[in-house]
Motif scaffolding. Structure first.
Motif, PDB file in Angstrom:
ATOM      1  N   MET A 116     -13.429  -0.073   8.345  1.00 45.52           N
ATOM      2  CA  MET A 116     -13.501  -0.616   7.103  1.00 45.52           C
ATOM      3  C   MET A 116     -12.165  -0.825   6.322  1.00 45.52           C
ATOM      4  N   GLN A 117     -11.326  -0.048   6.924  1.00 44.62           N
ATOM      5  CA  GLN A 117      -9.941   0.010   6.342  1.00 44.62           C
ATOM      6  C   GLN A 117      -8.818  -0.406   7.504  1.00 44.62           C
ATOM      7  N   ASP A 118      -8.944  -1.382   8.209  1.00 48.86           N
ATOM      8  CA  ASP A 118      -7.719  -1.767   9.023  1.00 48.86           C
ATOM      9  C   ASP A 118      -6.622  -1.845   8.443  1.00 48.86           C
ATOM     10  N   SER A 123      -4.205   3.663   3.899  1.00 49.80           N
ATOM     11  CA  SER A 123      -5.132   2.353   3.510  1.00 49.80           C
ATOM     12  C   SER A 123      -5.878   2.756   2.229  1.00 49.80           C
ATOM     13  N   GLN A 124      -5.710   3.981   1.656  1.00 48.67           N
ATOM     14  CA  GLN A 124      -6.285   4.369   0.434  1.00 48.67           C
ATOM     15  C   GLN A 124      -5.642   5.551  -0.109  1.00 48.67           C
ATOM     16  N   THR A 125      -5.783   5.890  -1.165  1.00 52.09           N
ATOM     17  CA  THR A 125      -5.169   6.932  -1.960  1.00 52.09           C
ATOM     18  C   THR A 125      -5.736   8.497  -1.505  1.00 52.09           C
ATOM     19  N   SER A 126      -6.994   8.197  -0.916  1.00 52.80           N
ATOM     20  CA  SER A 126      -7.562   9.449  -0.531  1.00 52.80           C
ATOM     21  C   SER A 126      -6.758  10.587   0.206  1.00 52.80           C
ATOM     22  N   PRO A 127      -5.672  10.001   0.965  1.00 52.50           N
ATOM     23  CA  PRO A 127      -5.040  11.419   1.922  1.00 52.50           C
ATOM     24  C   PRO A 127      -4.518  12.247   0.574  1.00 52.50           C
ATOM     25  N   TYR A 145      -2.488  -0.156   1.515  1.00 51.49           N
ATOM     26  CA  TYR A 145      -2.072  -1.085   2.270  1.00 51.49           C
ATOM     27  C   TYR A 145      -3.322  -1.511   3.305  1.00 51.49           C
ATOM     28  N   ARG A 146      -3.591  -2.794   3.594  1.00 52.51           N
ATOM     29  CA  ARG A 146      -4.940  -2.975   4.321  1.00 52.51           C
ATOM     30  C   ARG A 146      -4.506  -4.414   4.933  1.00 52.51           C
ATOM     31  N   ARG A 147      -5.016  -4.557   6.163  1.00 56.20           N
ATOM     32  CA  ARG A 147      -4.827  -5.623   6.979  1.00 56.20           C
ATOM     33  C   ARG A 147      -6.041  -6.318   6.635  1.00 56.20           C
ATOM     34  N   MET A 182      -3.222  -1.360  -5.328  1.00 55.41           N
ATOM     35  CA  MET A 182      -3.007  -0.172  -5.766  1.00 55.41           C
ATOM     36  C   MET A 182      -4.354   0.461  -6.034  1.00 55.41           C
ATOM     37  N   GLN A 183      -4.430   1.745  -5.823  1.00 67.08           N
ATOM     38  CA  GLN A 183      -5.797   2.600  -6.293  1.00 67.08           C
ATOM     39  C   GLN A 183      -5.539   3.615  -7.235  1.00 67.08           C
ATOM     40  N   ILE A 184      -6.433   4.103  -7.836  1.00 70.93           N
ATOM     41  CA  ILE A 184      -6.353   5.209  -8.610  1.00 70.93           C
ATOM     42  C   ILE A 184      -7.632   6.168  -8.044  1.00 70.93           C
ATOM     43  N   GLU A 185      -7.046   7.346  -7.585  1.00 74.61           N
ATOM     44  CA  GLU A 185      -7.910   8.250  -6.985  1.00 74.61           C
ATOM     45  C   GLU A 185      -8.082   9.513  -8.007  1.00 74.61           C
ATOM     46  N   GLY A 186      -9.305   9.962  -8.080  1.00 75.77           N
ATOM     47  CA  GLY A 186      -9.609  11.181  -8.800  1.00 75.77           C
ATOM     48  C   GLY A 186     -10.316  12.275  -8.108  1.00 75.77           C
ATOM     49  N   TYR A 236     -21.731   4.372   0.820  1.00 76.52           N
ATOM     50  CA  TYR A 236     -21.316   5.117   1.965  1.00 76.52           C
ATOM     51  C   TYR A 236     -19.908   5.288   2.101  1.00 76.52           C
ATOM     52  N   PHE A 237     -19.483   6.545   2.070  1.00 73.75           N
ATOM     53  CA  PHE A 237     -18.106   6.833   2.418  1.00 73.75           C
ATOM     54  C   PHE A 237     -17.854   8.142   3.144  1.00 73.75           C
ATOM     55  N   PRO A 238     -17.020   7.986   4.035  1.00 73.76           N
ATOM     56  CA  PRO A 238     -16.992   8.939   5.000  1.00 73.76           C
ATOM     57  C   PRO A 238     -16.739  10.370   4.508  1.00 73.76           C
ATOM     58  N   PHE A 239     -16.058  10.532   3.401  1.00 75.89           N
ATOM     59  CA  PHE A 239     -15.619  11.772   2.850  1.00 75.89           C
ATOM     60  C   PHE A 239     -16.442  12.140   1.844  1.00 75.89           C
ATOM     61  N   THR A 240     -17.463  11.528   1.275  1.00 72.11           N
ATOM     62  CA  THR A 240     -18.090  11.986   0.445  1.00 72.11           C
ATOM     63  C   THR A 240     -19.757  12.019   0.575  1.00 72.11           C
ATOM     64  N   LEU A 245     -16.230   0.889  -9.089  1.00 80.13           N
ATOM     65  CA  LEU A 245     -15.598   2.180  -8.389  1.00 80.13           C
ATOM     66  C   LEU A 245     -16.475   2.404  -7.182  1.00 80.13           C
ATOM     67  N   GLY A 246     -15.655   3.172  -6.524  1.00 82.68           N
ATOM     68  CA  GLY A 246     -16.302   4.124  -5.357  1.00 82.68           C
ATOM     69  C   GLY A 246     -16.596   5.570  -5.588  1.00 82.68           C
ATOM     70  N   ALA A 247     -17.323   6.176  -5.375  1.00 83.57           N
ATOM     71  CA  ALA A 247     -17.294   7.823  -5.687  1.00 83.57           C
ATOM     72  C   ALA A 247     -18.340   8.568  -5.003  1.00 83.57           C
ATOM     73  N   GLY A 248     -18.405   9.737  -5.082  1.00 83.78           N
ATOM     74  CA  GLY A 248     -19.372  10.763  -4.428  1.00 83.78           C
ATOM     75  C   GLY A 248     -18.886  12.037  -4.653  1.00 83.78           C
ATOM     76  N   PHE A 292     -16.103  16.709  -6.871  1.00 82.18           N
ATOM     77  CA  PHE A 292     -16.266  14.910  -6.613  1.00 82.18           C
ATOM     78  C   PHE A 292     -15.121  14.236  -6.509  1.00 82.18           C
ATOM     79  N   ALA A 293     -15.076  13.060  -5.908  1.00 80.89           N
ATOM     80  CA  ALA A 293     -13.957  12.279  -5.938  1.00 80.89           C
ATOM     81  C   ALA A 293     -14.248  10.715  -6.390  1.00 80.89           C
ATOM     82  N   PHE A 294     -13.488   9.755  -6.802  1.00 84.41           N
ATOM     83  CA  PHE A 294     -13.588   8.591  -7.226  1.00 84.41           C
ATOM     84  C   PHE A 294     -12.478   7.873  -6.906  1.00 84.41           C
ATOM     85  N   GLY A 295     -12.466   6.466  -6.411  1.00 81.61           N
ATOM     86  CA  GLY A 295     -11.510   5.689  -6.209  1.00 81.61           C
ATOM     87  C   GLY A 295     -11.576   4.424  -6.775  1.00 81.61           C
ATOM     88  N   VAL A 296     -10.670   3.891  -7.335  1.00 83.64           N
ATOM     89  CA  VAL A 296     -10.730   2.473  -8.056  1.00 83.64           C
ATOM     90  C   VAL A 296      -9.633   1.576  -8.103  1.00 83.64           C
TER      91      VAL A 296
HETATM   92  N1  PHE Z   1     -11.102   5.631  -0.809  1.00 82.03           N
HETATM   93  C1  PHE Z   1     -12.231   4.660  -0.889  1.00 82.03           C
HETATM   94  C2  PHE Z   1     -11.713   3.199  -0.482  1.00 82.03           C
HETATM   95  O1  PHE Z   1     -10.769   3.005  -0.557  1.00 82.03           O
HETATM   96  C3  PHE Z   1     -12.686   4.888  -2.469  1.00 82.03           C
HETATM   97  C4  PHE Z   1     -13.133   6.137  -2.843  1.00 82.03           C
HETATM   98  C5  PHE Z   1     -12.414   7.161  -3.244  1.00 82.03           C
HETATM   99  C6  PHE Z   1     -14.457   6.497  -2.620  1.00 82.03           C
HETATM  100  C7  PHE Z   1     -12.849   8.538  -3.506  1.00 82.03           C
HETATM  101  C8  PHE Z   1     -15.190   7.719  -2.955  1.00 82.03           C
HETATM  102  C9  PHE Z   1     -14.003   8.623  -3.425  1.00 82.03           C
HETATM  103  O2  PHE Z   1     -12.751   2.865  -0.210  1.00 82.03           O
END
Ligand code: PHE
Length: 335
Positions: free
Chosen positions: A155-157, A169-173, A196-198, A210-214, A250-254, A276-279, A299-303
């Motif tokens: 999903m995030q090559d 590939s995301q701000t989740s790290p 960054y994503r391919r 850019m993303q904003i992670e919470g 579905y997100f692998p970490f939520t 947004l994505g969240a969980g 909880f976490a969210f990403g936008v």
């Molecule tokens: N990191 C996820 C993405 O880029 C977005 C996300 C962040 C989803 C935090 C859930 C919680 O797709």
């Protein structure tokens, strides 16, 4: 001697009247008033006079000295004033001329949106966190429930630098890093940053964005808290938002994970826009981050910053953000 004095006064006055600039005036001072000038010479001669003449001639010399000095000072003042007046006239300043144009800079729309979201969350007790853009596989994937070979990695090559380092590939790290650094303390962070994503570079995708992670981790955090904050962020980004709608995702970490749509009514029509994505942070991710999932939840969210900015300002091509075209930036500024 009295004649000599009268004569000196006369020629001094003539010379003074002829002075036209500061050099001739200075020469005049040296000639008459300086230590070895004409007046001083007469003072010297005073001692040769008979004693009975000395007081009256001495007095005359003193008043003459005062008069000449006063006349000299007066002339000097007049000259300075004249020079000043002339300078004023030569450098006339026309205050009615149009002013020089200094183009005004402004904050880039992407940064503006980031700042707005940051402000809203700082007010809610969140801290702004940061992390590296060149990230290790461990933080970008592994600790977030994406072991090597996991199908969701596709999903995030992304761009690999070595086998184990990549452009994140995301701000989740930043979630994983913050958990490791702070466990078992409570966490409330917001993390804006480049990712960054391919991806296909098309009108709505760019290989860099850019993303904003919470992330919130505390005891007793439930899905209701997530919903509360999602509504806040939705209203912050879209002031006309009336609420959010959640769809299972579905997100692998939520677990559970949701896709968040914002409800907006415009001209009598209601629209839901996917934002947004969240969980809820999965127990496995909590454990890997150093938290006991029986006691802590979160909880976490990403936008996507470009995505929400495009929706907010009705921008149809993501490339507009990166080209630094002043016409575009002025348009966003409302000029
Ligand atoms: N990191 C996820 C993405 O880029 C977005 C996300 C962040 C989803 C935090 C859930 C919680 O797709």
């Amino acid at each position: 001697m009295v004649d000599q004095i009268t004569n000196l006064i006369k020629i001094f006055q003539q010379d003074l009247a002829a002075c036209s600039d500061s050099t001739s005036l200075e020469n005049l001072r040296i000639k008459y008033l300086a230590k070895s000038g004409e007046l001083a010479k007469l003072m010297e001669d005073l001692k040769n006079l008979p004693a009975e003449e000395k007081p009256s001639v001495g007095k005359l010399l003193n008043t003459t000295k005062n008069d000449l000095e006063a006349a000299y000072s007066q002339k000097k003042l007049e000259m300075t004033t004249m020079v000043f007046q002339k300078a004023l006239e030569d450098n006339k300043l026309d205050v009615t001329l149009p002013a020089h144009y200094f183009p005004q800079g402004s904050i880039h729309p992407l940064n503006r949106v980031i700042q707005e979201v940051e402000d809203a969350f700082i007010a809610l007790g969140f801290r702004v966190a940061d992390g590296p853009e060149v990230e290790s596989d461990l933080y970008n994937f592994e600790l977030l429930g994406l072991p090597k070979g996991h199908p969701a990695r596709s999903m995030q090559d992304t761009f690999y630098i070595t086998e184990n380092t990549l452009l994140r590939s995301q701000t989740s790290p930043v979630q994983a890093r913050t958990m490791q650094a702070q466990a078992p303390k409570n966490i409330r962070i917001i993390c804006p940053g480049k990712t960054y994503r391919r991806d296909n570079d098309d009108a709505t995708h760019s290989h860099q964005f850019m993303q904003i992670e919470g992330l919130v981790i505390e005891k007793g955090i439930t899905f209701a808290h997530l919903l509360y904050y999602l509504e806040i962020i939705a209203k912050k980004i879209f002031p006309h938002a009336q609420g959010v709608r959640l769809r299972p995702s579905y997100f692998p970490f939520t677990e559970p994970s949701v896709e968040v749509d914002v409800k907006i009514t415009k001209n009598g029509q209601t629209k839901y826009i996917e934002v947004l994505g969240a969980g809820m942070v999965s127990p496995e991710v909590l454990r890997k981050g150093g938290y006991n999932p029986k006691r802590f939840s979160g909880f976490a969210f990403g936008v996507g910053v470009e995505r929400i900015t495009m929706l907010k300002y009705s921008i149809d091509n993501i490339k507009n953000f990166y080209q630094n075209d002043l016409r575009f930036l002025r348009m966003i500024r409302g000029e």
